[in-house]
Scaffold this motif. Structure first.
Motif, mmCIF file in Angstrom:
data_model
loop_
_atom_site.group_PDB
_atom_site.id
_atom_site.type_symbol
_atom_site.label_atom_id
_atom_site.label_comp_id
_atom_site.label_asym_id
_atom_site.label_seq_id
_atom_site.Cartn_x
_atom_site.Cartn_y
_atom_site.Cartn_z
ATOM 1 N N LEU A 17 0.815 -1.223 0.000
ATOM 2 C CA LEU A 17 0.000 0.000 0.000
ATOM 3 C C LEU A 17 0.840 1.261 0.000
ATOM 4 O O LEU A 17 0.308 2.358 -0.197
ATOM 5 C CB LEU A 17 -0.939 -0.004 1.217
ATOM 6 C CG LEU A 17 -1.943 -1.156 1.288
ATOM 7 C CD1 LEU A 17 -2.806 -1.031 2.532
ATOM 8 C CD2 LEU A 17 -2.821 -1.201 0.032
ATOM 9 N N ILE A 21 -1.333 3.578 -5.973
ATOM 10 C CA ILE A 21 -2.536 2.806 -6.270
ATOM 11 C C ILE A 21 -3.437 3.681 -7.123
ATOM 12 O O ILE A 21 -3.660 4.852 -6.790
ATOM 13 C CB ILE A 21 -3.256 2.392 -4.969
ATOM 14 C CG1 ILE A 21 -2.373 1.417 -4.176
ATOM 15 C CG2 ILE A 21 -4.609 1.736 -5.279
ATOM 16 C CD1 ILE A 21 -2.955 1.006 -2.853
ATOM 17 N N PHE A 87 -4.330 2.425 4.150
ATOM 18 C CA PHE A 87 -4.902 2.720 2.837
ATOM 19 C C PHE A 87 -5.592 4.080 2.818
ATOM 20 O O PHE A 87 -5.534 4.808 1.817
ATOM 21 C CB PHE A 87 -5.901 1.641 2.415
ATOM 22 C CG PHE A 87 -6.675 2.027 1.184
ATOM 23 C CD1 PHE A 87 -6.048 2.055 -0.054
ATOM 24 C CD2 PHE A 87 -8.009 2.408 1.274
ATOM 25 C CE1 PHE A 87 -6.746 2.460 -1.196
ATOM 26 C CE2 PHE A 87 -8.711 2.799 0.148
ATOM 27 C CZ PHE A 87 -8.081 2.819 -1.096
ATOM 28 N N HIS A 90 -4.129 7.195 1.300
ATOM 29 C CA HIS A 90 -4.292 7.466 -0.127
ATOM 30 C C HIS A 90 -5.524 8.336 -0.362
ATOM 31 O O HIS A 90 -5.509 9.231 -1.220
ATOM 32 C CB HIS A 90 -4.424 6.156 -0.906
ATOM 33 C CG HIS A 90 -3.159 5.364 -0.987
ATOM 34 N ND1 HIS A 90 -2.178 5.589 -1.931
ATOM 35 C CD2 HIS A 90 -2.693 4.338 -0.232
ATOM 36 C CE1 HIS A 90 -1.174 4.741 -1.762
ATOM 37 N NE2 HIS A 90 -1.463 3.971 -0.732
ATOM 38 N N ARG A 153 -3.597 -5.594 -5.191
ATOM 39 C CA ARG A 153 -3.257 -5.258 -3.806
ATOM 40 C C ARG A 153 -4.508 -5.038 -2.978
ATOM 41 O O ARG A 153 -4.606 -5.502 -1.832
ATOM 42 C CB ARG A 153 -2.363 -4.017 -3.775
ATOM 43 C CG ARG A 153 -0.984 -4.236 -4.369
ATOM 44 C CD ARG A 153 -0.295 -2.933 -4.684
ATOM 45 N NE ARG A 153 -0.971 -2.229 -5.776
ATOM 46 C CZ ARG A 153 -0.559 -1.066 -6.278
ATOM 47 N NH1 ARG A 153 0.513 -0.461 -5.801
ATOM 48 N NH2 ARG A 153 -1.229 -0.493 -7.276
ATOM 49 N N MET A 154 -5.490 -4.346 -3.563
ATOM 50 C CA MET A 154 -6.732 -4.101 -2.840
ATOM 51 C C MET A 154 -7.544 -5.385 -2.702
ATOM 52 O O MET A 154 -8.170 -5.636 -1.683
ATOM 53 C CB MET A 154 -7.547 -3.027 -3.560
ATOM 54 C CG MET A 154 -6.854 -1.669 -3.610
ATOM 55 S SD MET A 154 -6.433 -1.069 -1.956
ATOM 56 C CE MET A 154 -8.069 -0.913 -1.214
ATOM 57 N N LEU A 157 -6.062 -7.215 0.131
ATOM 58 C CA LEU A 157 -6.439 -6.615 1.417
ATOM 59 C C LEU A 157 -7.822 -7.115 1.830
ATOM 60 O O LEU A 157 -8.028 -7.536 2.979
ATOM 61 C CB LEU A 157 -6.423 -5.095 1.303
ATOM 62 C CG LEU A 157 -6.633 -4.269 2.577
ATOM 63 C CD1 LEU A 157 -6.065 -2.858 2.382
ATOM 64 C CD2 LEU A 157 -8.103 -4.153 2.961
#
Length: 289
Positions: A17, A21, A87, A90, A153-154, A157
């Protein structure tokens, strides 16, 4: 009866993260992205609330196994808070006032709900919310197409979060029924409240984010029409979960009587073998139908 899983706190996980992104990480779709981003802003304060409501009854728990499960539940929820906060940085960089959104939620949860509602009721709200998050875990990963276009990546998560929600899905419920002795009508009332409040809250935050993004009223209207269809159409995100959701209203319900996530063990085995939540997230996604 589905299989009960051990509650395993997993700490210091790296989802990547810290890197860039995409703003609209869900296939370039602003509505889908902001819907999940809205949930990410809700999770940290929500999980603090859940921990506090379970802790209200911790001193009354005499079962050593349930005591250990509470401890592990708290550790897992604390990690969820930390990662979603990471996160959310971001989102702050994108101009979303995450601090204000969290302050509003904190006021409602702690200055109003926990101050004026009975502790048994806030625990019932917690148990209902845990059921909601557990069945959403099924919704996200039962079908491969659901998160097909999401940034890996998300997706990883949410896979990790989903797996741990399934592992501890019975903790608040067991405290509610075995320790607090909450009666059936309160349990059902709490579920109705959670269903309405969660849905409205996420959609309001989604609306706020799309306005901050600068889309015109007409652009937002088109996004909402398409987005609500994605959420609520007969094959949408939520509709396939209806049966699982309604099991909570059965008087003899227990979370471990509900269906299991068929690919749960795939995630666990991959994570244990690689130590990578990204690899485990990809493996869980690949197992979808």
């Amino acid at each position: 009866m589905s299989h009960q899983h051990p509650i395993i706190p997993r700490e210091k996980l790296d989802f990547g993260l810290q890197g860039e992104i995409p703003k609209y990480w869900f296939g370039g779709d602003p509505f889908k992205t902001r819907f999940f981003d809205a949930m990410s802003t809700i999770f940290p304060e929500g999980e603090k609330f859940f921990i506090a409501c379970v802790r209200d009854f911790r001193d009354q728990v005499t079962d050593p196994q349930l005591q250990q499960e509470i401890k592990d539940f708290i550790r897992q929820e604390a990690q969820h808070t930390m990662v979603h906060n990471q996160f959310n940085q971001h989102l702050r960089a994108q101009g979303i006032d995450v601090d204000r959104l969290e302050a509003i939620q904190r006021h409602i949860s702690f200055n109003l709900a926990r101050k004026y509602l009975p502790k048994k009721h806030t625990l019932a709200v917690t148990a209902a919310a845990e059921h909601m998050t557990a069945i959403m875990a099924h919704g996200l990963f039962k079908r491969k197409t659901t998160l097909e276009q999401a940034d890996s990546r998300m997706r990883a998560l949410y896979a990790w979060h989903a797996v741990e929600e399934i592992e501890h899905k019975a903790v608040a419920f067991d405290v509610m029924t075995k320790v607090a002795k909450v009666w059936y009508p309160r349990r059902i009332l709490a579920m109705i409240e959670v269903t309405l409040v969660f849905s409205i809250h996420v959609l309001l935050v989604t609306r706020h984010m799309l306005k901050v993004d600068g889309f015109s009223r007409w652009e937002r209207a088109k996004m909402w029409a398409k987005g609500l269809w994605w959420l609520y159409n007969p094959r949408g995100l939520f509709a396939p979960l209806t049966g699982h959701y309604l099991t909570y209203f059965i008087p003899g319900f227990h979370p471990w009587k509900s269906g299991d996530l068929h690919s749960y063990q795939t995630w666990v085995d991959t994570f244990n073998g690689t130590g990578s939540p990204l690899a485990a997230g990809d493996a869980l996604h690949a197992q979808g139908h």
